[in-house]
Enzyme design. Structure first.
Site, PDB file in Angstrom:
ATOM      1  N   CYS A  87       0.773  -1.240   0.000  1.00 21.47           N
ATOM      2  CA  CYS A  87       0.000   0.000   0.000  1.00 21.47           C
ATOM      3  C   CYS A  87       0.805   1.292   0.000  1.00 21.47           C
ATOM      4  CB  CYS A  87      -0.954   0.075   1.183  1.00 21.47           C
ATOM      5  SG  CYS A  87      -1.753  -1.442   1.592  1.00 21.47           S
ATOM      6  N   GLY A 109      -0.118  -0.176  -4.984  1.00 25.60           N
ATOM      7  CA  GLY A 109      -1.303  -0.970  -4.669  1.00 25.60           C
ATOM      8  C   GLY A 109      -2.375  -0.760  -5.705  1.00 25.60           C
ATOM      9  N   ASN A 117       0.010   1.733   5.958  1.00 26.14           N
ATOM     10  CA  ASN A 117       0.909   1.000   5.064  1.00 26.14           C
ATOM     11  C   ASN A 117       1.879   0.222   5.927  1.00 26.14           C
ATOM     12  OD1 ASN A 117       2.690   0.145   3.087  1.00 26.14           O
ATOM     13  ND2 ASN A 117       3.757   2.103   2.995  1.00 26.14           N
ATOM     14  N   GLY A 118       1.870  -1.102   5.789  1.00 27.47           N
ATOM     15  CA  GLY A 118       2.818  -1.900   6.566  1.00 27.47           C
ATOM     16  C   GLY A 118       2.201  -3.189   7.048  1.00 27.47           C
ATOM     17  N   TYR A 162      13.347  -2.240  -5.810  1.00 22.09           N
ATOM     18  CA  TYR A 162      12.233  -2.649  -6.657  1.00 22.09           C
ATOM     19  C   TYR A 162      10.953  -1.833  -6.520  1.00 22.09           C
ATOM     20  CZ  TYR A 162       8.528  -5.676  -8.447  1.00 22.09           C
ATOM     21  OH  TYR A 162       7.443  -6.169  -9.109  1.00 22.09           O
ATOM     22  N   SER A 165      11.457  -1.974 -13.978  1.00 25.00           N
ATOM     23  CA  SER A 165      12.194  -1.716 -12.739  1.00 25.00           C
ATOM     24  C   SER A 165      13.697  -1.908 -12.878  1.00 25.00           C
ATOM     25  CB  SER A 165      11.657  -2.621 -11.624  1.00 25.00           C
ATOM     26  OG  SER A 165      11.771  -3.969 -12.025  1.00 25.00           O
ATOM     27  N   ASP A 210      18.480  -7.920 -14.032  1.00 24.21           N
ATOM     28  CA  ASP A 210      17.177  -7.869 -13.362  1.00 24.21           C
ATOM     29  C   ASP A 210      17.409  -7.395 -11.933  1.00 24.21           C
ATOM     30  OD1 ASP A 210      14.492  -8.064 -12.919  1.00 24.21           O
ATOM     31  OD2 ASP A 210      14.334 -10.206 -13.357  1.00 24.21           O
ATOM     32  N   ASP A 211      16.380  -6.884 -11.302  1.00 20.81           N
ATOM     33  CA  ASP A 211      16.588  -6.315  -9.963  1.00 20.81           C
ATOM     34  C   ASP A 211      16.667  -7.382  -8.880  1.00 20.81           C
ATOM     35  OD1 ASP A 211      13.680  -6.698  -9.144  1.00 20.81           O
ATOM     36  OD2 ASP A 211      13.526  -5.434 -10.918  1.00 20.81           O
TER      37      ASP A 211
END
Lengths: 474, 474, 474, 474
Positions: free
Chosen positions: B12, B38, B113-114, B254, B295, B357-358
């Protein structure tokens, strides 16, 4: 795919398959990779043992076919599909393709990418002869011409009709026993043939649609060709001998997906070459090269590579823009609400930036991007455009039909530079563009249409002649 | 924004504004730039002269607020908003935030958020004491703790509650007379404060949301802080002294947008540094460097720059993927239907490719991309990952809660290389990551949470301790 | 069903089934026959082997469950459902029932028809003790009381809670192992028990819901009873001894479907008796008797039969009105645009009409209907009302909470007659109503609640006392 | 309105207005009162100073125009509208009317109620001459005939075309400067002219649409007439002299609203007369008369009145049925789930019932209703039908095109009685029907079409001749 911050619109994408048990689904995925060519509406017509069925609606492909059952009803082993570009206000489902015609003696599906230059006069004379049209689109015209042809054989009727329509067109027809593709005598719009592992033939506006379904590229449809695919195989004929290749150069510059090949040239590679060439034609000292996402990233990396100046991510595009209906108020706009593009302050602050863009239409987007970068702290912004100035309208399928909206039709390079508030501005030369694309045709401009840059239209303009002359006088 | 081809999900994003006449609209645009955090649902609660109103629903922000009138009804000069990430199956509107509580003596909006590590035990003990929860989310817990606190002053109740919840959290509360923001004692999740031209304060999960509405960055909310914004201005307090910075390193790798800054470090720059460092740690001879869009593009360009190998566009992402409901059949899948990513045959054919790639989660995506490139003709594919191997679950807000899904928890680098069918594979070292990000904290790992890489969790795991131990034994 | 041209609203309908393999579908059809009791929203909660699942949304039942798959997901052999009446403006899905609560130790579904008179004070004291409510509805209160009860056994907790709530209520609860129904000590709202062929028990607001699913009527739930249905069978207990039957007389007059029986009395028959009695109490010479469709047709035919005056179809109701969003402009309204009711000119022209209606609330509808008839040529319109004048608010579940909107609270019969522009007006007497319904209770008003007619409320008014007194003083 | 429990479908309703500033809204309300004639789709075309605009879609009128803005965009002071009946499976928006044609020299809107008997052959010969049709409907044919006419004057073209189409039709055309209405030479379908207070002319399928908008009835359009309404006023011409009135008797029996008048006869009154006459033709001793709601209530009250047996409400119709998508499973169906009609046990239990219905098509509905009544305890059920047995198909606009579905085509009265499980059965005689309606024409059957009863078609059957003969042989 790449056209959201610009006011250039493509005129649709087509896809067809013959000989696959899941033809509608194959067409769905083919169209999905062509979605960047049109977002207003989409449709598919299938052929199930000679019985044609279709579904079409306004919206993105995934919206039109959001219900799995709709696709499941489209049974059959042949299908054609279409994605249509977005125009303002004219959003009627009547114009969404493919059209499906059911006659007492025949059923035909029809999809079209392009723009006819003699549509208006053909339509008028057809209506005078009693024809009734049900859409605003040019596409119906071909069907009237076919049905009114005096020829006996269906393919002769089709060829006669193809010789009557003028301008840019890539047609796909689906009948009870064949899929037919046809390209205009100049080959303005791209159209390629592929073959699937199971032997099914596919025809698509771009080769990226072949890749996505794992089809092998066979060859491009060439100017003036008509392709007939049926259970006996594939047959390619020339419906006219008067051909002159003039592939739309904007396909390379802006419209096509970078992973597509047109006339054997990879679009990303062409763009990178434009950037490289631009670095040689218009060098400038700076700290970084950045591109306008997404269509200009290839050219920007080419510029960076050729100039030795680092390539950076100085602009970020919000991918969630297509469907944002809420608009900022004027007050918020002034306070800086920007929804599509953000400048990356941590990258550009205090730097001299070379901004590579693929083209300038009205100049308003360019000015906004320069402002964005300056507000984010860029010390200098040098704009480099990967194509020549757009000065003339297009009548073959790109949605620029007047010069009024073209900044380069009215202003010099220096004036444009001032208007977009850049520290310097340079365009790629016409020769530079031609060489960067590097087609191998024995034709004017190596087989490219360069008319928007130089007014040199490869065909008569027919019904648009008047518009065009008026446009010059503006 | 950047999370579509990977199975990592953020928990989120939050945004709030106090003191703007068009608070709901400002919040809408702030949330719009946080949509990548999100996509399951979104909501806004506003405060109009002490009366709170809200709207929330499942879907993208633009869908939830597709009707302009909905936004117009959310009058008031303060607002908080929330975008919620997509989980499978659990899609009830009851879980969409902000929550809006209307008590006989008070109205409160709440967004979060979390992830709390002691949610389960807190919830159980609250329910044993008669509490009723209406959602599955952890978020309601804080409200119960606040309402049940014995403290007299509201802010004392809030602080008491904040000291009871454990784990990763960034809270936004909106009351009749204040907006309150709070960050957990480790500062796992980013949270920044900005100021608009008209004096309004904003709080947002990422600084890109400040940029988009033209707000000036003031400072980050720091571990263990609670921020009270009201008509008297802004006040920042420490609700606990036991803090230890441990910013989620995956935000840099990311999650966050490249134009955001976290703890003063630009995310794109950090990623480019990861690529540069990776080029030094794991060099290889090749013809080109390509990144997985979007990304990994920053890291890929860093790798290219440091290695001197050209940076190319070898993979194209179809931006029209989010809403594709139709899935290919198994047969079509085998025939190659790929909807999200395409390899650019014209670029990679016959070439030795370094694929940056990340991160690697389960390895399935990596294998698919390597296959894509090989099918498009790449001669060699050397995978370089811009972060260390993911080996441990996260309990602070990223959706990896078991080791089972982590390929690096079970296999060596060589085994992974074989599984993803790459010609070589290398990960960035932990030190390399820490230095590439380059935070300036006097704390373990320079203030980063590196737990998914090394199992070194900066806090007790509370209710997850058991899960974690079971996970190790798997 | 019959409430669309009047401003009287019922407070919901409930339905539950225990022991049927297709419980959700049975509940759907049961609710369908109760749709006339509430059109704002609907929901169903099922019990599948102890796991509860639910779906609820705004809209008519058929809209909420327009997707067959939604119903298919609601597996289980027990279910409760709810239809909620339409109020203006307060349309949040949070208020749609049944509520579904998931505790660490228990899952409960809860549906409610009625209105509590001590809701406000219960809610305040619960909130002061830390409770958090998530809806505006009274319904949550019972759950808080149950969960906070100090009793050990669940049924003891339920009974304790039932003794704390006051007013009118019919509750349905679904737990992991039982379905529980409860009725208030006055039995204001109807609630009946039935049994299906396969042995499943059902509970429903009206017996028409038993008929529709082919269930046999067992008996009504009586005032102060709680019914527990589980796999062991059915058990009925008295949770309080202080009962006094006072069935809402408006259920007979207006709300209930004519094919329902309440306390053994068929609603159509009761209405026909009201008409017959009215013919005796208030005879008049005329050419025809007509009723206001649909709720007054029974009374009208009773009047016709008793008076010997022919019964005619003088008013036609357009059944496509529920969802007409477009409104006539003021100008069109004056020109006569009427969407709901039409007078049949060919029937009433030049005639003396007796218009039978079930009740008068504000008088505006009556006036409109009289005008309609006169414009269609009726020579005289004599209004006969099948119930006494509505003079007092209801606090037990009908949406009349102030006297201001009641024309009979302010005006005499003669004044009302003049206001509605009728040639004569008469109401049924209180005794007439009681005898027409003909209940067989040893209680005031034979077990009917007559409070809206005479202000004689069968219970204390608790939180509404103040409102009521203010209302009298208006 | 009344057609939901029967399988008889009407073929649409039309409405038009010329000379009202809010023409689209007037048309909306007119169509609203004609909704019972068609529920599949609806549309409106307006004329704003010679520019025609339209909107049409699948669904009920209120759904098609659920957005007020759609109506607001349909500016202009003239409009025509259409409601289309529901057929299974063929639900394409292409068939929804009015059609809107835009030619280079003319714009025309076209709406149609009826069925052509020579549509197939006209279409074939038009297609052979190059015509392209875009819908399955007969309606387009007229437009092709008009456009291909060699006549010079538009009205001459229209008249020529009207003389070419055969069967039952009521057309409404809207051009840039006139509204044109036309009725077939037999006047199968009703069509009436009215005048609004402001002088605007309206044309509608039923007079109830005039009532609803407050228009005064002027006169019916008569067989073979064409009506031209423009700014100069109204002009009525005879486009053919070969006329023979044959008004669809099913309009009186079943389709039309009871408040409409057709050829001067009120529909309710006609139905009541059918009931009265039926009581004389087929008396029986019983306790009550009940009607099948809603279409048979008038006839039932007539039967009751004439027989002296009390009229009761023995069947209740659930008005919330139109949009119920969820169907009972077979098991539930057997357990008695009935969604549309309920028998009122409290009324019919232990009684001898006379059930009056307007007609019997397949007999399945009748059998279900008899069963319903018996299950609710009726001792005897005597079925009385207010029309003669339906034995022949209709080709003029009612959806019965084969004899296979008509129970009376295959079985005697006694056999039908047994099949529907009634205790006795009687139909109204043909003479009884003719007298009950009581038209005043000097024509066979007093100007009624009785073909479904006696096979005496008033016109040749053209393309249907073959069907018909095959049908007889079945």
């Amino acid at each position: 795919m790449f056209n959201e911050v610009k006011s250039l619109n493509e005129e649709c994408g087509v896809f067809g398959v013959w000989g696959h048990p899941d033809a509608a689904r194959v067409t769905y995925f083919g169209l999905h990779s062509l979605q960047h060519r049109g977002q207003e509406g989409a449709g598919i017509v299938t052929n199930d043992a000679g019985k044609l069925n279709g579904h079409r609606d306004l919206g993105l492909l995934a919206e039109v076919f959001s219900d799995e059952r709709v696709l499941q009803r489209l049974t059959g082993d042949a299908a054609i599909g279409h994605v249509r570009y977005a125009t303002a206000g004219n959003g009627s489902v009547d114009n969404i393709q493919p059209f499906l015609f059911k006659f007492f003696d025949q059923q035909i599906g029809l999809a079209h990418n392009g723009n006819l230059t003699n549509a208006k006069s053909l339509r008028k004379s057809l209506e005078e002869a009693g024809a009734i049209f049900h859409s605003n689109s040019d596409t119906e015209i071909l069907m009237h011409l076919i049905r009114r042809s005096e020829e006996t054989l269906f393919m002769d009727r089709v060829k006669e009709a193809l010789n009557q329509v003028k301008g840019g067109f890539a047609y796909l027809l689906l009948t009870e026993n064949a899929m037919i593709a046809a390209l205009d005598p100049n080959g303005f719009r791209p159209l390629s043939i592929g073959k699937m592992v199971n032997g099914a033939y596919v025809v698509a506006s771009e080769t990226c649609a072949l890749e996505v379904i794992g089809a092998e590229f066979i060859r491009d449809v060439r100017p003036g060709e008509v392709v007939i695919i049926d259970d006996a195989g594939i047959q390619i004929e020339q419906y006219t001998q008067e051909v002159q290749p003039a592939i739309c150069s904007m396909e390379f510059i802006y419209f096509a997906r970078p992973d597509s090949n047109i006339a054997g040239v990879n679009v990303h590679r062409a763009r990178k070459n434009m950037g490289r060439r631009l670095a040689k034609e218009a060098p400038i000292e700076a700290d970084m090269v950045i591109g306008v996402p997404n269509s200009s990233l290839s050219a920007a990396s080419g510029y960076a590579e050729a100039s030795g100046i680092p390539y950076e991510l100085g602009l970020v595009k919000n991918q969630y823009i297509a469907r944002t209906f809420i608009q900022p108020t004027q007050e918020l706009r002034e306070q800086g609400v920007r929804m599509k593009l953000s400048a990356v302050r941590g990258v550009v602050e205090g730097k001299r930036v070379i901004l590579v863009d693929d083209s300038i239409v009205r100049g308003t987007t360019s000015r906004r991007i320069v402002q964005l970068l300056k507000e984010a702290g860029a010390k200098e912004v040098h704009v480099r455009i990967g194509s020549p100035p757009l000065r003339y309208p297009c009548f073959y399928g790109i949605d620029i039909q007047t010069r009024k909206e073209l900044i380069a039709a009215k202003y010099t390079e220096a004036e444009i530079c001032e208007k977009i508030e850049a520290d310097s501005l340079a365009f790629l030369s016409e020769d530079g563009l031609i060489e960067a694309i590097g087609l191998d045709f024995d034709a004017p401009y190596s087989g490219l249409c360069m008319a928007y840059f130089n007014g040199d239209y490869p065909t008569p303009l027919y019904d648009y002649e008047e518009n065009y002359l008026a446009s010059l006088a503006e």
